[in-house]
Design a protein around this motif. Sequence first.
Motif, mmCIF file in Angstrom:
data_model
loop_
_atom_site.group_PDB
_atom_site.id
_atom_site.type_symbol
_atom_site.label_atom_id
_atom_site.label_comp_id
_atom_site.label_asym_id
_atom_site.label_seq_id
_atom_site.Cartn_x
_atom_site.Cartn_y
_atom_site.Cartn_z
ATOM 1 N N ALA A 143 -87.126 23.269 12.435
ATOM 2 C CA ALA A 143 -86.225 22.369 13.632
ATOM 3 C C ALA A 143 -84.749 23.218 13.790
ATOM 4 N N ASP A 144 -84.941 24.410 13.426
ATOM 5 C CA ASP A 144 -83.722 25.027 13.346
ATOM 6 C C ASP A 144 -83.882 26.864 13.722
ATOM 7 N N LEU A 145 -84.829 26.969 14.632
ATOM 8 C CA LEU A 145 -85.347 28.366 14.915
ATOM 9 C C LEU A 145 -84.774 28.676 16.396
ATOM 10 N N HIS A 146 -84.119 29.683 16.479
ATOM 11 C CA HIS A 146 -83.493 30.184 17.780
ATOM 12 C C HIS A 146 -84.219 31.680 18.191
ATOM 13 N N PHE A 147 -84.495 31.604 19.470
ATOM 14 C CA PHE A 147 -85.147 32.737 19.999
ATOM 15 C C PHE A 147 -84.589 33.196 21.470
ATOM 16 N N GLU A 148 -84.782 34.349 21.911
ATOM 17 C CA GLU A 148 -84.227 34.665 23.164
ATOM 18 C C GLU A 148 -85.513 35.627 24.084
ATOM 19 N N LEU A 149 -85.559 35.609 25.252
ATOM 20 C CA LEU A 149 -86.145 36.681 25.843
ATOM 21 C C LEU A 149 -85.253 37.328 27.042
ATOM 22 N N SER A 150 -85.319 38.631 26.813
ATOM 23 C CA SER A 150 -84.664 39.531 27.771
ATOM 24 C C SER A 150 -85.434 40.108 28.650
ATOM 25 N N VAL A 151 -85.080 40.407 29.925
ATOM 26 C CA VAL A 151 -85.655 41.164 30.751
ATOM 27 C C VAL A 151 -84.976 42.212 31.395
ATOM 28 N N VAL A 155 -80.464 38.664 29.081
ATOM 29 C CA VAL A 155 -81.095 37.279 28.393
ATOM 30 C C VAL A 155 -81.370 36.409 29.653
ATOM 31 N N ARG A 156 -82.798 36.117 29.728
ATOM 32 C CA ARG A 156 -83.219 34.955 30.761
ATOM 33 C C ARG A 156 -83.217 33.624 30.183
ATOM 34 N N GLN A 157 -83.941 33.675 28.919
ATOM 35 C CA GLN A 157 -84.375 32.564 28.174
ATOM 36 C C GLN A 157 -83.565 32.534 26.784
ATOM 37 N N SER A 158 -83.054 31.153 26.403
ATOM 38 C CA SER A 158 -82.592 31.117 25.025
ATOM 39 C C SER A 158 -82.928 29.792 24.672
ATOM 40 N N HIS A 203 -88.977 45.372 31.801
ATOM 41 C CA HIS A 203 -89.307 45.245 30.323
ATOM 42 C C HIS A 203 -88.785 44.011 29.661
ATOM 43 N N LEU A 204 -89.955 43.624 29.057
ATOM 44 C CA LEU A 204 -89.629 42.265 28.274
ATOM 45 C C LEU A 204 -89.408 42.261 26.813
ATOM 46 N N ARG A 205 -88.371 41.485 26.262
ATOM 47 C CA ARG A 205 -88.193 41.656 25.072
ATOM 48 C C ARG A 205 -87.879 40.367 24.458
ATOM 49 N N LEU A 206 -88.578 39.911 23.169
ATOM 50 C CA LEU A 206 -88.579 38.856 22.579
ATOM 51 C C LEU A 206 -87.809 38.973 21.277
ATOM 52 N N ALA A 207 -86.916 38.113 20.762
ATOM 53 C CA ALA A 207 -86.311 38.450 19.419
ATOM 54 C C ALA A 207 -85.534 37.083 19.104
ATOM 55 N N GLY A 208 -85.572 36.760 17.660
ATOM 56 C CA GLY A 208 -85.099 35.611 17.181
ATOM 57 C C GLY A 208 -84.665 35.827 15.717
ATOM 58 N N PRO A 209 -83.356 35.246 15.122
ATOM 59 C CA PRO A 209 -83.041 35.365 13.669
ATOM 60 C C PRO A 209 -84.319 34.897 12.841
ATOM 61 N N GLY A 210 -84.499 35.701 11.888
ATOM 62 C CA GLY A 210 -85.851 35.536 10.853
ATOM 63 C C GLY A 210 -87.099 35.739 11.381
#
Length: 219
Positions: A143-151, A155-158, A203-210
């Motif tokens: 219930a405490d996971l963060h992620f982002e999408l960059s194009v 950053v487009r989505q958080s 170009h798309l990149r997904l990332a998130g802590p952990g």
Amino acid sequence: MTDSRTAEAFSHRDAPRIFCIGRNYAKHIEELNSTLPGAECVIFMKPASSLVAPGELIRLPDHVGDIHHEAELVVEIGQGGRAIQPEAAREHIRGIGLGLDLTLRDVQTELKSSGEPWERAKAFDHSAPLGPLVALRSDMDLADLHFELSVDGAVRQSGHTAHMLVGVTDLIAVVSRSWQLQPGDLIFTGTPEGVGPIAAGQHLRLAGPGLESAEWTLA
């Protein structure tokens, strides 16, 4: 991180089932002027041909109107079961990662207006790029996971799983009431606000802590 698996591995064995959850973030529902789901989640499925491993080209269909990105947390089932209780659902998770539910938005709008299923808008080839899946660690709070999408670097989505209308363990419980979950099954858990159009060459990149990052180029 080590011992990760990707969509590339799935393509060389029996294909998993890919369950996708719609309308699981309130602000995403608002941005599309949609309505809240009923008592249970909106669930649809994608074929194995929708998977794209990190680094591979995502081949977009032609002449279909706007194609939108939808960044999502993805759960891989390790221990199967039916009618799994939410309090036991964590034990059924083998891996966790990030993925994309690519959507033919104009096609989906047309299908919604006529009351038809969403497959043509959601289940086309290369519609589910999947990043590396890593083992669920004991210190991971679902219930405490963060992620982002960059194009193209912006950053487009958080997203944050605390904002899900139905949390990860409850999603597993809901899906397992209708399907007996099997090892390797994937659940795409829904997208936050910020969806928008993409085009060949980006170009798309997904990332998130952990979580492990993943990148793709659109073709």
